[in-house]
Design a protein around this motif. Structure first.
Motif, PDB file in Angstrom:
ATOM      1  N   TYR A 119     123.818  82.908  18.135  1.00 56.04           N
ATOM      2  CA  TYR A 119     124.245  81.887  19.333  1.00 56.04           C
ATOM      3  C   TYR A 119     125.684  82.375  19.804  1.00 56.04           C
ATOM      4  CZ  TYR A 119     120.271  78.880  19.382  1.00 56.04           C
ATOM      5  OH  TYR A 119     119.120  78.146  19.520  1.00 56.04           O
ATOM      6  N   ARG A 120     126.419  82.648  18.875  1.00 54.59           N
ATOM      7  CA  ARG A 120     127.879  83.116  18.891  1.00 54.59           C
ATOM      8  C   ARG A 120     127.819  84.434  19.689  1.00 54.59           C
ATOM      9  NH1 ARG A 120     130.744  84.346  13.525  1.00 54.59           N
ATOM     10  NH2 ARG A 120     129.153  86.027  13.397  1.00 54.59           N
ATOM     11  N   SER A 121     126.858  85.406  19.091  1.00 55.21           N
ATOM     12  CA  SER A 121     126.984  86.696  19.827  1.00 55.21           C
ATOM     13  C   SER A 121     126.420  86.751  21.286  1.00 55.21           C
ATOM     14  CB  SER A 121     125.997  87.464  18.873  1.00 55.21           C
ATOM     15  OG  SER A 121     126.666  87.913  17.650  1.00 55.21           O
ATOM     16  N   ALA A 122     125.627  85.873  21.404  1.00 61.50           N
ATOM     17  CA  ALA A 122     125.174  85.704  22.982  1.00 61.50           C
ATOM     18  C   ALA A 122     126.382  85.322  23.591  1.00 61.50           C
ATOM     19  CB  ALA A 122     123.813  84.701  22.894  1.00 61.50           C
ATOM     20  N   TRP A 123     126.934  84.006  23.154  1.00 57.55           N
ATOM     21  CA  TRP A 123     127.958  83.650  24.194  1.00 57.55           C
ATOM     22  C   TRP A 123     129.109  84.573  24.307  1.00 57.55           C
ATOM     23  CZ3 TRP A 123     133.210  82.682  24.148  1.00 57.55           C
ATOM     24  CH2 TRP A 123     133.694  81.666  24.906  1.00 57.55           C
ATOM     25  N   LEU A 124     129.652  85.327  23.250  1.00 54.34           N
ATOM     26  CA  LEU A 124     130.599  86.357  23.467  1.00 54.34           C
ATOM     27  C   LEU A 124     130.089  87.483  24.351  1.00 54.34           C
ATOM     28  CD1 LEU A 124     131.879  86.391  19.903  1.00 54.34           C
ATOM     29  CD2 LEU A 124     133.202  85.445  21.643  1.00 54.34           C
ATOM     30  N   ALA A 125     128.670  87.596  24.276  1.00 54.72           N
ATOM     31  CA  ALA A 125     128.462  88.899  25.335  1.00 54.72           C
ATOM     32  C   ALA A 125     128.360  88.314  26.486  1.00 54.72           C
ATOM     33  CB  ALA A 125     126.957  89.157  24.791  1.00 54.72           C
ATOM     34  N   ALA A 126     128.143  87.171  26.678  1.00 47.96           N
ATOM     35  CA  ALA A 126     128.235  86.689  28.098  1.00 47.96           C
ATOM     36  C   ALA A 126     129.629  86.540  28.694  1.00 47.96           C
ATOM     37  CB  ALA A 126     127.522  85.192  28.389  1.00 47.96           C
TER      38      ALA A 126
END
Length: 148
Positions: A119-126
């Motif tokens: 979730y952290r990685s997805a948020w940062l990618a967005a």
């Protein structure tokens, strides 16, 4: 020397929006990646609580002044690009970041999913997409002011 107050206010507000994005690029992303789950959850939820109050006001004011610059300003082309940057940022925020924020808000430092880091990685990618949109819009405004 005359001052184009509309352009000045537009660049100032947009700079405040862009500063959040720059802060993440300069260190907040790396700092968040270095945190374990409990600290990350606590930080994200605290940030989310604070930013839910302040960012809508800042974004609303920036959008209003950018629209006014587009309608009445001397540099309409750069205001149009700045507006596109704001719209792009909002699109990625609403499409990607907000749903992740809502999920993270249900977690506590003692109770979080095993795959929390995805979730952290997805948020940062967005958020990186949002950074590009805002950077392009801000650069447009600055160039519009600098080239007059």
């Amino acid at each position: 020397m005359t001052v184009d107050w509309l352009a000045f206010v537009n660049v100032t507000l947009y700079a405040m929006v862009a500063s959040q994005h720059a802060f993440y690029a300069l260190g907040m992303e790396a700092a968040q990646r270095s945190l374990g789950a409990p600290a990350y959850v606590e930080l994200r939820n605290a940030l989310d609580t604070v930013l839910q109050r302040s960012l809508p006001v800042l974004y609303g004011a920036t959008l209003l002044v950018t629209l006014l610059s587009l309608a009445f300003g001397d540099a309409r082309a750069t205001a149009a690009l700045a507006l596109a940057g704001l719209v792009g940022d909002a699109w990625f925020m609403l499409k990607d970041d907000v749903p992740i924020n809502e999920r993270i808000r249900t977690w506590t430092p003692a109770d979080y999913p095993a795959d929390w880091s995805t979730y952290r990685s997805a948020w940062l990618a967005a958020f990186r997409k949002r950074q590009l949109a805002i950077a392009a819009g801000f650069l447009s405004l600055v160039l519009g002011v600098a080239t007059r």
